[in-house]
Design a protein around this motif. Structure first.
Motif, PDB file in Angstrom:
ATOM      1  N   TYR A  35       0.847  -1.189   0.000  1.00  0.00           N
ATOM      2  CA  TYR A  35       0.000   0.000   0.000  1.00  0.00           C
ATOM      3  C   TYR A  35       0.886   1.244   0.000  1.00  0.00           C
ATOM      4  CZ  TYR A  35      -4.108  -2.752   1.447  1.00  0.00           C
ATOM      5  OH  TYR A  35      -5.156  -3.657   1.516  1.00  0.00           O
ATOM      6  N   GLN A  41      -3.887  10.780   4.309  1.00  0.00           N
ATOM      7  CA  GLN A  41      -4.785   9.902   3.551  1.00  0.00           C
ATOM      8  C   GLN A  41      -4.771   8.499   4.136  1.00  0.00           C
ATOM      9  OE1 GLN A  41      -6.407  11.058   0.592  1.00  0.00           O
ATOM     10  NE2 GLN A  41      -5.584  13.079   1.118  1.00  0.00           N
ATOM     11  N   GLY A  42      -5.778   7.717   3.750  1.00  0.00           N
ATOM     12  CA  GLY A  42      -5.737   6.309   4.095  1.00  0.00           C
ATOM     13  C   GLY A  42      -4.845   5.553   3.123  1.00  0.00           C
ATOM     14  N   LEU A  91       3.526   0.734   2.877  1.00  0.00           N
ATOM     15  CA  LEU A  91       3.137  -0.284   3.850  1.00  0.00           C
ATOM     16  C   LEU A  91       3.027  -1.643   3.182  1.00  0.00           C
ATOM     17  CD1 LEU A  91       0.276   1.767   5.504  1.00  0.00           C
ATOM     18  CD2 LEU A  91       2.369   1.105   6.670  1.00  0.00           C
ATOM     19  N   PHE A 104      -0.452  -5.403   9.096  1.00  0.00           N
ATOM     20  CA  PHE A 104       0.464  -4.458   8.482  1.00  0.00           C
ATOM     21  C   PHE A 104       1.826  -4.423   9.171  1.00  0.00           C
ATOM     22  CE2 PHE A 104      -2.002  -2.004   5.411  1.00  0.00           C
ATOM     23  CZ  PHE A 104      -3.288  -2.447   5.693  1.00  0.00           C
ATOM     24  N   GLY A 105       2.835  -4.137   8.368  1.00  0.00           N
ATOM     25  CA  GLY A 105       4.166  -3.859   8.887  1.00  0.00           C
ATOM     26  C   GLY A 105       4.277  -2.401   9.289  1.00  0.00           C
ATOM     27  N   PRO A 106       5.470  -1.984   9.787  1.00  0.00           N
ATOM     28  CA  PRO A 106       5.641  -0.614  10.284  1.00  0.00           C
ATOM     29  C   PRO A 106       5.744   0.436   9.173  1.00  0.00           C
ATOM     30  CG  PRO A 106       7.691  -1.802  10.437  1.00  0.00           C
ATOM     31  CD  PRO A 106       6.656  -2.806  10.022  1.00  0.00           C
TER      32      PRO A 106
ATOM     33  N   PHE B  34     -13.820  -3.043   8.098  1.00  0.00           N
ATOM     34  CA  PHE B  34     -12.695  -3.211   9.007  1.00  0.00           C
ATOM     35  C   PHE B  34     -12.389  -1.893   9.708  1.00  0.00           C
ATOM     36  CE2 PHE B  34     -11.169  -7.332   7.354  1.00  0.00           C
ATOM     37  CZ  PHE B  34     -11.893  -7.398   6.184  1.00  0.00           C
ATOM     38  N   TYR B  36      -9.219  -0.139  11.877  1.00  0.00           N
ATOM     39  CA  TYR B  36      -7.822  -0.219  12.262  1.00  0.00           C
ATOM     40  C   TYR B  36      -7.483   1.008  13.091  1.00  0.00           C
ATOM     41  CZ  TYR B  36      -6.711  -3.947   8.863  1.00  0.00           C
ATOM     42  OH  TYR B  36      -6.637  -5.128   8.170  1.00  0.00           O
ATOM     43  N   GLN B  38      -4.112   3.472  13.969  1.00  0.00           N
ATOM     44  CA  GLN B  38      -2.755   3.759  13.506  1.00  0.00           C
ATOM     45  C   GLN B  38      -2.128   4.817  14.391  1.00  0.00           C
ATOM     46  OE1 GLN B  38      -2.292   5.157   9.413  1.00  0.00           O
ATOM     47  NE2 GLN B  38      -0.273   4.201   9.291  1.00  0.00           N
ATOM     48  N   GLY B  41       3.917   7.030  12.981  1.00  0.00           N
ATOM     49  CA  GLY B  41       5.127   6.292  12.641  1.00  0.00           C
ATOM     50  C   GLY B  41       4.971   4.784  12.627  1.00  0.00           C
ATOM     51  N   LYS B  42       3.747   4.288  12.726  1.00  0.00           N
ATOM     52  CA  LYS B  42       3.518   2.842  12.740  1.00  0.00           C
ATOM     53  C   LYS B  42       2.494   2.447  11.677  1.00  0.00           C
ATOM     54  CE  LYS B  42       4.660   2.112  17.588  1.00  0.00           C
ATOM     55  NZ  LYS B  42       4.257   1.457  18.859  1.00  0.00           N
ATOM     56  N   GLY B  43       2.463   1.150  11.400  1.00  0.00           N
ATOM     57  CA  GLY B  43       1.464   0.647  10.483  1.00  0.00           C
ATOM     58  C   GLY B  43       0.119   0.467  11.172  1.00  0.00           C
ATOM     59  N   PRO B  44      -0.959   0.378  10.396  1.00  0.00           N
ATOM     60  CA  PRO B  44      -2.278   0.166  10.995  1.00  0.00           C
ATOM     61  C   PRO B  44      -2.344  -1.135  11.792  1.00  0.00           C
ATOM     62  CG  PRO B  44      -2.482   0.865   8.705  1.00  0.00           C
ATOM     63  CD  PRO B  44      -1.043   0.561   8.932  1.00  0.00           C
ATOM     64  N   PHE B  46      -4.925  -3.914  13.456  1.00  0.00           N
ATOM     65  CA  PHE B  46      -6.285  -4.413  13.293  1.00  0.00           C
ATOM     66  C   PHE B  46      -7.069  -4.333  14.606  1.00  0.00           C
ATOM     67  CE2 PHE B  46      -9.783  -6.836  11.869  1.00  0.00           C
ATOM     68  CZ  PHE B  46     -10.063  -7.796  12.829  1.00  0.00           C
ATOM     69  N   LEU B  87      -8.831   4.230  11.357  1.00  0.00           N
ATOM     70  CA  LEU B  87      -9.108   4.039   9.933  1.00  0.00           C
ATOM     71  C   LEU B  87     -10.212   3.017   9.736  1.00  0.00           C
ATOM     72  CD1 LEU B  87      -5.403   3.719   8.723  1.00  0.00           C
ATOM     73  CD2 LEU B  87      -6.920   5.619   8.178  1.00  0.00           C
ATOM     74  N   LEU B  99      -8.794  -3.889   0.251  1.00  0.00           N
ATOM     75  CA  LEU B  99      -9.366  -2.932   1.176  1.00  0.00           C
ATOM     76  C   LEU B  99      -9.350  -1.533   0.557  1.00  0.00           C
ATOM     77  CD1 LEU B  99      -7.786  -3.995   4.587  1.00  0.00           C
ATOM     78  CD2 LEU B  99     -10.048  -4.548   3.690  1.00  0.00           C
ATOM     79  N   PHE B 101      -9.771   2.199   1.906  1.00  0.00           N
ATOM     80  CA  PHE B 101      -9.719   2.903   3.173  1.00  0.00           C
ATOM     81  C   PHE B 101     -10.322   4.298   3.072  1.00  0.00           C
ATOM     82  CE2 PHE B 101      -7.096   0.583   6.211  1.00  0.00           C
ATOM     83  CZ  PHE B 101      -6.494  -0.375   5.423  1.00  0.00           C
ATOM     84  N   GLY B 102     -10.846   4.780   4.229  1.00  0.00           N
ATOM     85  CA  GLY B 102     -11.153   6.185   4.381  1.00  0.00           C
ATOM     86  C   GLY B 102      -9.898   6.936   4.801  1.00  0.00           C
ATOM     87  N   LYS B 103     -10.046   8.258   4.979  1.00  0.00           N
ATOM     88  CA  LYS B 103      -8.892   9.079   5.338  1.00  0.00           C
ATOM     89  C   LYS B 103      -8.566   9.015   6.822  1.00  0.00           C
ATOM     90  CE  LYS B 103      -9.409  12.429   1.588  1.00  0.00           C
ATOM     91  NZ  LYS B 103      -9.546  13.870   1.240  1.00  0.00           N
TER      92      LYS B 103
END
Lengths: 113, 111
Positions: A35, A41-42, A91, A104-106, B34, B36, B38, B41-44, B46, B87, B99, B101-103
């Motif tokens: 991603y 933004q998402g 991502l 997800f990863g970092p 879904f 999530y 966030q 500095g990290k990923g989403p 779940f 998210l 997926l 996603f919204g903002k």
């Protein structure tokens, strides 16, 4: 259980240079996703792999972006040449099989100057 | 084309002040919705998956609900550690389940 690993975490390059990102999914996960998340933004799906095969790459700018997943495990995403608008977080996510939950990863934060 | 709209864009709460985040969606053949979380500095990370209208799921101070057109994430008595961007995303049932996603909603909980 180890999560999704990505490297590098940060990368700064000049426009027109090339860059590559690496992802190692959760062990046993057949589906892998890349991603792009622009600030504010998402995440937006670039490419989805099911084992070695590409399931969806409809939003991948194929003139400059490429991705591969060798042996159905690790994956690399490459940008060549980079543009200013490619500045974003990239991502990687994986799931046991689709349509299972994606983990997800970092992320890798890319800055193009 | 699938669309996901989240509101508000940002929300500031005092610790203990309950509220709700909204996710409105337009998708043909929803397979799942879904949520999530966030952190910077990290990923989403779940949180929940909801599959059908009327379904509810809870985790600690969070409860997610789903109707045919929207989902709500209710936060009860939030704490500062609940501060994050939340998210919402949808997947279809007849494609590759990608997926959309919204903002996101940026939630800040002040002590």
């Amino acid at each position: 259980e180890a999560g999704v690993a990505q490297s590098p975490r940060y990368k700064i390059i000049e426009k027109r240079q090339s860059v590559a990102f690496w992802c190692n999914p959760i062990s046993g996960h057949a589906t892998l996703y890349w991603y792009q998340q622009i600030l504010g933004q998402g995440p937006k799906l670039l490419i989805q792999f099911q084992n070695n095969g590409v399931v969806d790459d409809s939003q991948l700018p194929k003139d400059r972006f490429s991705a591969e997943r060798l042996k159905g495990v690790d994956s690399t995403l490459k940008i060549q040449p980079a543009k200013l608008e490619d500045s974003a977080v990239y991502l990687c996510a994986s799931s046991l099989d689709y349509p299972d939950t994606q983990y997800f990863g970092p992320g890798t934060r890319l800055t193009v100057l | 084309e699938d669309q996901v709209t989240q509101s508000p864009e940002a929300l500031r709460l005092q610790e203990g002040e309950s509220s709700s985040l909204n996710c409105s969606y337009t998708v043909s053949g929803l397979r799942g919705l879904f949520w999530y979380r966030q952190d910077p500095g990290k990923g989403p990370e779940f949180l929940f998956t909801l599959y059908s209208a009327g379904e509810e799921k809870e985790k600690e101070r969070l409860k997610a609900t789903l109707t045919k057109k929207e989902s709500f994430l209710h936060i009860t008595a939030p704490k500062p550690e609940d501060s994050a961007t939340y998210l919402c995303a949808v997947s279809r049932g007849v494609s590759n389940y990608k997926l959309t996603f919204g903002k996101g909603t940026l939630l800040t909980v002040n002590p």
